[in-house]
Structures are given as structure tokens and as C-alpha cells.
Design an enzyme around this catalytic site. Sequence first.
Site, PDB file in Angstrom:
ATOM      1  CD  GLU A 182      -2.738  -1.464  -0.021  1.00  0.00           C
ATOM      2  OE1 GLU A 182      -3.020  -0.510  -0.773  1.00  0.00           O
ATOM      3  OE2 GLU A 182      -3.074  -2.649  -0.284  1.00  0.00           O
TER       4      GLU A 182
ATOM      5  CD  GLU B 184      -1.736  -4.136  -7.708  1.00  0.00           C
ATOM      6  OE1 GLU B 184      -2.379  -3.141  -7.310  1.00  0.00           O
ATOM      7  OE2 GLU B 184      -1.540  -5.143  -6.987  1.00  0.00           O
TER       8      GLU B 184
HETATM    9 MG    MG Z   1      -2.827  -3.023  -5.024  1.00  0.00          MG
END
Ligand code: MG
Length: 502
Positions: A271, A300
Amino acid sequence: MGSENVFVRREVRELVEEYIDIWSLQHALSLMGWDIETYMPEDGVYERSIAMSRINLMIQRMITRREFIEKLERAEKAEDLNDYERGVVRVLRRLVDYYTKIPPRIVEELSRITSEASVVWRNAKAKDDYDLFKPYLARIFGLEREIANHLGYREHPYDALLDLYEEGLTTREFKSIIDRLVPGLKSILDRIISEGYFPQYHRLEEEPYDVNIMRSVNKKILEILGHNPKRLRLDESAHPFTSSMGIWDVRITTRYEGKDFRRTILSVIHEYGHALYELQIDESLRASPLATGASLGIHESQSRFWELMIGKSRPFIENLYRNVLNGYLWSQDPEDLYRYFNIVRPSLIRVDADEVTYNLHIAVRFEIERLAISGEINVNDMPEMWNDLMDRYLGIKPKKHSEGVLQDIHWSQGSVGYFPTYTLGTIIAAQLRDAMEKDLGSLYNYISTPNLAPIREWLRIKIHRWGSTYAPKELLKRSLGIDIDPTSYLSYLEKKYITKTL
Ligand code: MG
């Protein structure tokens, strides 16, 4: 750049100025959404969902207002726009198209059915009863097909859905990535397992931990990664996530399960990667349509870069062993800890998968989504197809729907075409790693010190500062001169797990 105004043309400045109203509502939605997952008393959810759906409607009305669309059209006609201005026009055009091409009846039905379906899905999963969820799944895929038809596509209806999450990604392109990835991953997996150096199970998975100790471990890890506590906070929620209110207020969460401590550590690092992206967007883009990541895949790639390439690397774990976990006696030696963090085993559940097997799970979902959207299979075929593909790719077969076709929340929320962005994230992360080493030399010099500032700065310059100025493919081309390609990722795995030269 700096905080000077990068939007020069009057036509674009007017749009950006008007967009601040929309941004403000989105700012409120982010905060409300974060609050639901963290501190809101449980029953607050009823009023919160009314407020949030009304705010969503307000945003939709503002975007589809005649005057706003006319302003956009004027900006589209303007000549000699700079890159930022072109970015604004591109991002807003996508937004306007989404709301104007899809009939309100479909948007409304999808929103109604998915809010019901999320509850039904949870129930069906708990009872392991696919038939309960099946009619909802059929309707959701039907609506997604209609959405694809309204949005338009060149080759495959699934293209239109992929493009919603990853601008410009096509079915053909992703299929060719998967076709190269699957055999490569299977061969690496087989060799790891037959060699046995990286364990399939580790005793530390069962070792309980003290949650307060882990809270302070995670705090120290965030300090090592490097952040400004005035702009980033860490809280706790059922599932880890990142939420950004803006470029100077980003929140991440983790969870403490009481055992298998690498899970909370790796979730914080993951995160953090998402958060750093938002935090390092250039100030001049604040509150504009460009003040967010370029795409889900690029986002991502940031989280996966930090989680896999930094967090699971040998020097990071050695440092963790000596300077952070020291005194808790959870592991005999740094190499044992490294192997614990890098367990590899075929498992049924995507979210528990390691970096070798994870994308085989995505391949299963991609295959099913692609065929279901084109109408080659329907919801009756999905459970068996899921199980067969799991057997073919991972060599294991679910015995329950809850560990198979019912395991993920995505379809119940109408997110069809989302899964591929996870794979893109991992692939791009490995490509970033290669590109970074060309510029900076071995990353391990920075990770073992640890001095991660040069890594953060490289990411800021190449990726973060641009926000969504460029579409994802263009960003990678301009900043790094690369196209998305799974070769780096496969060779990273090969070096890490097979030749052990990483
Ligand atoms: Mg992610």
C-alpha cells in the site's frame, strides 16, 4: 515543473477550474469511503450509502452538463496544447464518453443489481452455493456485454471493458502476454518445487505475534521506506487498501491476523507503493483531472515494485532481521527469514498467492471473462471451467465453489476486465526494476544501506510526477522507452528462485 500553472490555454484553464467542483465531491467521497472501512460505527452504513450515491449522481450530472461538454469540445478544438493540456482533454473525454454513451437505464440497473449481488455473493460464498449467485452473475455479465456494445470496440467486446480499467489495453494484447507468461511461470514453479530450497510451508506461518509489537514494526518499516507523516497515515481495516484524498493526504491500511506476520508487513509495503505514487504527483496538477495515477496497471506496478522488488528482497529482509525484528527471536537467521517471506506453493486462493503463482490465478479469470463476454461460455460453464483451468495451470483443483469460482468479490461489483491490471502491475514492476538498475546500478546497494531516497526520486521523475498526463502505454514509452512485456518478470523470477543470483 513546480507549482506554476501548467494549464496555459484559456479553454483548458476554464475546464480545469470547473473541474475543481467535481474534484471536491470526489475528495468527499474518498474520505467517506475511507471512513466506512475504518472508524464509522457499523449502522452508519445506511445513511452513508444514500449520501454517497447522491454525490455520485451529482458528479454524473456535472460531467454530462451541456456547458461542461461544450467547454470540453472547445478545448478539443484548440491547437498547440501542451502535454498537460492534452492530458486534461483526454481524461475528461473518457469520463464524458462513459456517462454519455451508456444509457442511464443500464448504469442504474448495474448499480442496483451490484449492490444486491454483493450481499448475495457473500451469502453464496459462505454457504458454498453457486446457484444462489448464478442469476446475478448472469445478469451482471449481460449488462457488461451491453456496456461494451455501447462503448464500442474494434475487435473484441472485452476490449471495451479492459479499456475502462487500463486505457488502450486490448484482448489480443493481453492474451499474447498470458500465452507467454503461463508456460514460463509453470516451468519456474515446477523447478522451485522439485528443488525445495524455497519452502512450500514454513513454521513461522503458524507462529502467533503480539499485535502491538507488529504495529511498531510496521511504523519502523514506513520510516525505512521514507515518508512524510504529515501527508500519510496508517490505519487498520478488514482488507488493506490505499485511499487518497488528494496529493497531500493519502491513507493506507493494514490488518493484523495474529499470526503469519509477513502478511501484515508486505501489505503495508504494497500500500505504501500505491501511496507514494499519489504523494509524488507534481503540485501543479493538484485538484485537476490529472492528479491521480495513469491507470490501475501502472498503479499496481508501484505497489508490486515496493512489495516484491524491495520488500521481499534479500537485503531488505536482512535489514529487517537485524534492525527491526531483532529481539523478537522469530527466526534463526536472516536466510531463514528470507525463505519464509518467499514461500512458493500452488494454492487455491488468489489473494494468498506468492509472486510465482499469482498470475496463474489471473490467467484463469481472464480466460473465463473473455469467453463469457464473447458469449462462448455462460454462467453454467464457469465453475467447471474454473476448476479445469486451475488444474491445468496450478495442478490443484478446488473442491468447493467458495475456493473456486465464488472466491473473489470483483464480479459481484460489476468489475469485469479488472483482473488483468494485476498482472500488468507485476510485469511492469519487473520492467521498472530493470530500467532503474540501468540508471542507478544495483538496487541492492540502496536497499542494504538502507537509503531508498534515490529509488523514490527515480520513480518520481519517471512515473509519479506526471499523474495521468499521459495514457499508460505512452508514459512507459516516453519515460522508459518500453512496451509492456513479460520477459523482465520471468527473468527476475528465474534469477531469484532458480539461479539465485539475486
Ligand atoms: Mg494493489
